[in-house]
Design an enzyme around this catalytic site. Structure first.
Site, PDB file in Angstrom:
ATOM      1  N   ARG A 185       0.948  -1.360   0.050  1.00  0.00           N
ATOM      2  CA  ARG A 185      -0.083  -0.213   0.019  1.00  0.00           C
ATOM      3  C   ARG A 185       0.945   1.264   0.070  1.00  0.00           C
ATOM      4  O   ARG A 185       0.257   2.477  -0.261  1.00  0.00           O
ATOM      5  CB  ARG A 185      -1.064   0.196   1.029  1.00  0.00           C
ATOM      6  CG  ARG A 185      -2.116  -1.053   0.947  1.00  0.00           C
ATOM      7  CD  ARG A 185      -2.995  -0.754   2.127  1.00  0.00           C
ATOM      8  NE  ARG A 185      -2.711  -1.831   3.289  1.00  0.00           N
ATOM      9  CZ  ARG A 185      -3.361  -1.708   4.394  1.00  0.00           C
ATOM     10  NH1 ARG A 185      -4.097  -0.775   4.760  1.00  0.00           N
ATOM     11  NH2 ARG A 185      -2.838  -2.595   5.210  1.00  0.00           N
ATOM     12  N   TRP A 234       1.972  -5.337  -8.725  1.00  0.00           N
ATOM     13  CA  TRP A 234       3.063  -6.262  -9.493  1.00  0.00           C
ATOM     14  C   TRP A 234       3.164  -7.283  -8.199  1.00  0.00           C
ATOM     15  O   TRP A 234       2.593  -7.031  -6.944  1.00  0.00           O
ATOM     16  CB  TRP A 234       4.418  -5.572  -9.728  1.00  0.00           C
ATOM     17  CG  TRP A 234       4.791  -4.803  -8.436  1.00  0.00           C
ATOM     18  CD1 TRP A 234       5.772  -5.118  -7.406  1.00  0.00           C
ATOM     19  CD2 TRP A 234       4.880  -3.462  -8.330  1.00  0.00           C
ATOM     20  NE1 TRP A 234       5.771  -4.068  -6.655  1.00  0.00           N
ATOM     21  CE2 TRP A 234       5.393  -2.841  -7.146  1.00  0.00           C
ATOM     22  CE3 TRP A 234       4.030  -2.267  -9.159  1.00  0.00           C
ATOM     23  CZ2 TRP A 234       5.502  -1.530  -6.684  1.00  0.00           C
ATOM     24  CZ3 TRP A 234       4.133  -1.022  -8.878  1.00  0.00           C
ATOM     25  CH2 TRP A 234       4.794  -0.597  -7.421  1.00  0.00           C
TER      26      TRP A 234
HETATM   27  N1  ARG Z   1      -1.896 -13.898  -4.848  1.00  0.00           N
HETATM   28  C1  ARG Z   1      -2.338 -13.708  -6.242  1.00  0.00           C
HETATM   29  C2  ARG Z   1      -1.691 -14.562  -7.190  1.00  0.00           C
HETATM   30  O1  ARG Z   1      -0.600 -15.163  -6.969  1.00  0.00           O
HETATM   31  C3  ARG Z   1      -2.393 -12.245  -6.750  1.00  0.00           C
HETATM   32  C4  ARG Z   1      -3.147 -11.216  -5.575  1.00  0.00           C
HETATM   33  C5  ARG Z   1      -2.552  -9.888  -5.983  1.00  0.00           C
HETATM   34  N2  ARG Z   1      -1.324  -9.617  -5.860  1.00  0.00           N
HETATM   35  C6  ARG Z   1      -0.447  -8.274  -5.872  1.00  0.00           C
HETATM   36  N3  ARG Z   1       0.920  -8.576  -5.771  1.00  0.00           N
HETATM   37  N4  ARG Z   1      -1.043  -7.409  -6.375  1.00  0.00           N
HETATM   38  O2  ARG Z   1      -1.929 -14.717  -8.326  1.00  0.00           O
END
Ligand code: ARG
Length: 377
Positions: free
Chosen positions: A67, A237
């Site tokens: 964040r 990301w």
């Molecule tokens: N944990 C999810 C995945 O491995 C993605 C969640 C969002 N992650 C992020 N870094 N914005 O696909």
């Protein structure tokens, strides 16, 4: 006035306060919104309100460790998109802009929100815009990502057919109100993927692991001032543990730990030898190394934790309390080696925010969507 107005009022008040705009302007805007709600039971955000609302929703996302960068979110207003074609174009544009050839840009695209009568102009079926298919085999095993089995089945029933590899990117399935769901493939030149290789092990490279560059969550709802953006795909990301310690490691996902252990010659006879832990660290190393080598943005869990601590400091400086969900904020690898582990967080949900909502897929599959029934072969 009603509930919607109360929510609008608190959002608009926050907007004018944080932007340091005069009270007179706020009152004028609130009056406008009141009139709109009286005549049409809803109101429309200006672009600046949307931009601010989406950024603050990220800032308020209790489970997100990333964040610190909330204020650099790119907000695309796609409220004009109404046909399936328009929506497809906006989604491709999001993928292309966010990917940026690896220099990932945090982005959200907002489609038409839920109407006053509760109907949804646009919905997206996918959990993420880019995600690998999972094909259930007769013996119960899965080729690909087991997380995607239901959506893969659904796509096949709509007429889609994948190649059957472990890394087939699923099509995007959308539904425009009053029409059946439609699917479309993402042009492959828009999809950035990374071959996961290890800096020191050829045997590891034989596993042929790969992952896509940009995680774009597409099933959550963004709520701003009482308006529900039910189609609002957003991305940041990756943090390396998401791919290495979960997507590849979980037994319910790609279940690669035994194979990684074997590649490194680790005996899996006794769990007390820590072969799982060592395999996880090798996977983390490989994911970091490969993304960096390809010039694709990624953060390791130590750096991300430091950035989160910086976010906490900054928020404190602004006089705002940081809420958080500790169980999600701590990384799945070496959590106690990060500052987050040793702190406590209030897990109350502020608005604006991103929320879970009943998934279109569940609704279609379990309750037998009429459109789905009619096209079922
Ligand atoms: N944990 C999810 C995945 O491995 C993605 C969640 C969002 N992650 C992020 N870094 N914005 O696909």
């Amino acid at each position: 006035m009603n509930e919607l107005y109360n929510k609008a009022e608190s959002f608009i008040t926050q907007y004018y306060r944080e932007k340091k705009l005069p009270d007179s302007a706020r009152n004028k805007r609130l009056n406008e919104i009141k009139q709109s709600i009286l005549s049409s039971h809803t109101y429309e955000h200006t672009y600046d309100e949307l931009d601010f609302g989406a950024k603050v929703a990220w800032r308020n996302s209790n489970r997100c460790i990333g964040r610190l960068f909330w204020n650099s979110l790119n907000v695309f207003d796609a409220r004009e998109a109404s046909s399936a074609d328009d929506i497809r174009q906006s989604l491709f544009n999001h993928i292309d802009y966010a990917t940026n050839d690896g220099k990932i840009r945090s982005t959200v695209t907002l489609f038409k929100p839920r109407r006053a009568d509760g109907s949804d102009p646009v919905r997206i079926y996918n959990h993420q815009l880019i995600r690998y298919a999972g094909y259930r085999q007769k013996d119960g095993s899965v080729i690909g990502d087991p997380h995607s089995v239901e959506l893969t089945d659904f796509c096949e029933k709509l007429g889609w057919k994948g190649e059957g590899t472990s890394y087939d990117v699923l099509p995007i399935v959308i539904q425009v109100e009053g029409e059946p769901p439609v699917y479309f493939d993402i042009p492959s030149h828009l999809i950035k993927e990374v071959s996961i290789i290890h800096p020191e092990s050829d045997a590891f490279n034989e596993l042929g692991l790969r992952w896509y560059a940009v995680p774009i969550i597409s099933e959550m709802k963004l709520e701003i001032g009482g308006i529900e953006y039910v189609a609002a795909p957003f991305n940041g990301w990756y943090m390396e543990t998401e791919i290495a310690a979960r997507n590849f490691a979980d037994e319910e996902r790609y279940h690669q730990l035994p194979k990684v252990a074997e590649a490194f010659g680790l005996s899996t006879l006794y769990q007390s030898s820590m072969w799982k832990d060592r395999a996880i660290v090798e996977l983390c190393t490989a994911v970091m190394y490969s993304f960096k080598k390809e010039g694709v943005s990624i953060v390791d869990h130590h750096t991300a934790s430091q950035q989160f601590a910086m976010f906490e400091d900054r928020e404190k400086g602004e006089g705002r309390e940081v809420t958080g969900d500790w169980t999600w904020l701590i990384p799945p690898v070496s959590p106690a080696s990060t500052p987050i582990f040793h702190r406590q967080y209030e897990n109350t949900w502020k608005s604006p925010n991103f929320f879970y909502q009943p998934s279109m897929l569940d609704t279609a599959v379990k309750s037998g969507c009429p459109f789905f029934q009619s096209i079922k072969k």
